[in-house]
Motif scaffolding. Structure first.
Motif, PDB file in Angstrom:
ATOM      1  N   GLU A 195     -62.802 -38.390  81.490  1.00  0.00           N
ATOM      2  CA  GLU A 195     -62.287 -38.912  80.221  1.00  0.00           C
ATOM      3  C   GLU A 195     -63.350 -38.713  79.155  1.00  0.00           C
ATOM      4  O   GLU A 195     -64.530 -38.963  79.375  1.00  0.00           O
ATOM      5  N   LYS A 196     -62.918 -38.214  77.991  1.00  0.00           N
ATOM      6  CA  LYS A 196     -63.837 -38.058  76.864  1.00  0.00           C
ATOM      7  C   LYS A 196     -63.047 -38.218  75.571  1.00  0.00           C
ATOM      8  O   LYS A 196     -62.063 -37.501  75.358  1.00  0.00           O
TER       9      LYS A 196
ATOM     10  N   VAL B  67     -59.060 -31.590  87.022  1.00  0.00           N
ATOM     11  CA  VAL B  67     -59.312 -30.336  87.732  1.00  0.00           C
ATOM     12  C   VAL B  67     -58.698 -30.480  89.123  1.00  0.00           C
ATOM     13  O   VAL B  67     -59.034 -31.405  89.862  1.00  0.00           O
ATOM     14  N   LEU B  68     -57.779 -29.578  89.429  1.00  0.00           N
ATOM     15  CA  LEU B  68     -57.103 -29.579  90.729  1.00  0.00           C
ATOM     16  C   LEU B  68     -57.412 -28.286  91.465  1.00  0.00           C
ATOM     17  O   LEU B  68     -57.300 -27.205  90.882  1.00  0.00           O
ATOM     18  N   VAL B  69     -57.792 -28.394  92.724  1.00  0.00           N
ATOM     19  CA  VAL B  69     -57.923 -27.219  93.580  1.00  0.00           C
ATOM     20  C   VAL B  69     -56.680 -27.183  94.451  1.00  0.00           C
ATOM     21  O   VAL B  69     -56.415 -28.113  95.216  1.00  0.00           O
TER      22      VAL B  69
ATOM     23  N   ASP C  26     -54.147 -38.683  74.367  1.00  0.00           N
ATOM     24  CA  ASP C  26     -53.793 -40.084  74.632  1.00  0.00           C
ATOM     25  C   ASP C  26     -52.286 -40.333  74.608  1.00  0.00           C
ATOM     26  O   ASP C  26     -51.822 -41.434  74.905  1.00  0.00           O
ATOM     27  N   GLN C  27     -51.509 -39.308  74.275  1.00  0.00           N
ATOM     28  CA  GLN C  27     -50.046 -39.418  74.317  1.00  0.00           C
ATOM     29  C   GLN C  27     -49.480 -38.675  75.532  1.00  0.00           C
ATOM     30  O   GLN C  27     -48.285 -38.395  75.601  1.00  0.00           O
TER      31      GLN C  27
END
Length: 93
Positions: free
Chosen positions: A57-58, A65-67, A83-84
């Motif tokens: 989160e930033k 990230v999905l492998v 955020d939506q």
């Protein structure tokens, strides 16, 4: 939600993914351009499972990230949401 986006991409459901884009992504990446991914994704074989997942989160945005493990090779999906819960970034490696 990121897993659903990756699954939709794997199944060629580009309109479903495109509907989740924010305005900037919709303007810069069409469903026709997304369809050009089809031979690349299909070339990895059949989807088996998600091996790894990380979330950062930033500034109110989330990057997942999905492998994903496929029968022939793995793919890494990096999907960012605002955020939506709109997709604001999409990268497939």
């Amino acid at each position: 939600q990121a897993k659903a986006v990756a699954e939709d991409l794997t199944e060629g459901n580009y309109e479903d993914v495109h509907a989740q884009f924010d305005a900037t992504m919709k303007a810069s990446l069409s469903t026709d351009q997304m369809a050009e991914l089809d031979p690349i994704i299909k070339g990895t074989g059949s989807f088996e499972k998600f091996d790894k997942e990380s979330i950062e989160e930033k500034d109110g945005n989330y990057t997942v990230v999905l492998v994903a493990k496929y029968s022939k090779e793995n793919r890494v999906y990096t999907i960012s949401f605002n955020d939506q819960d709109e997709v604001i970034g999409l990268f497939i490696k």
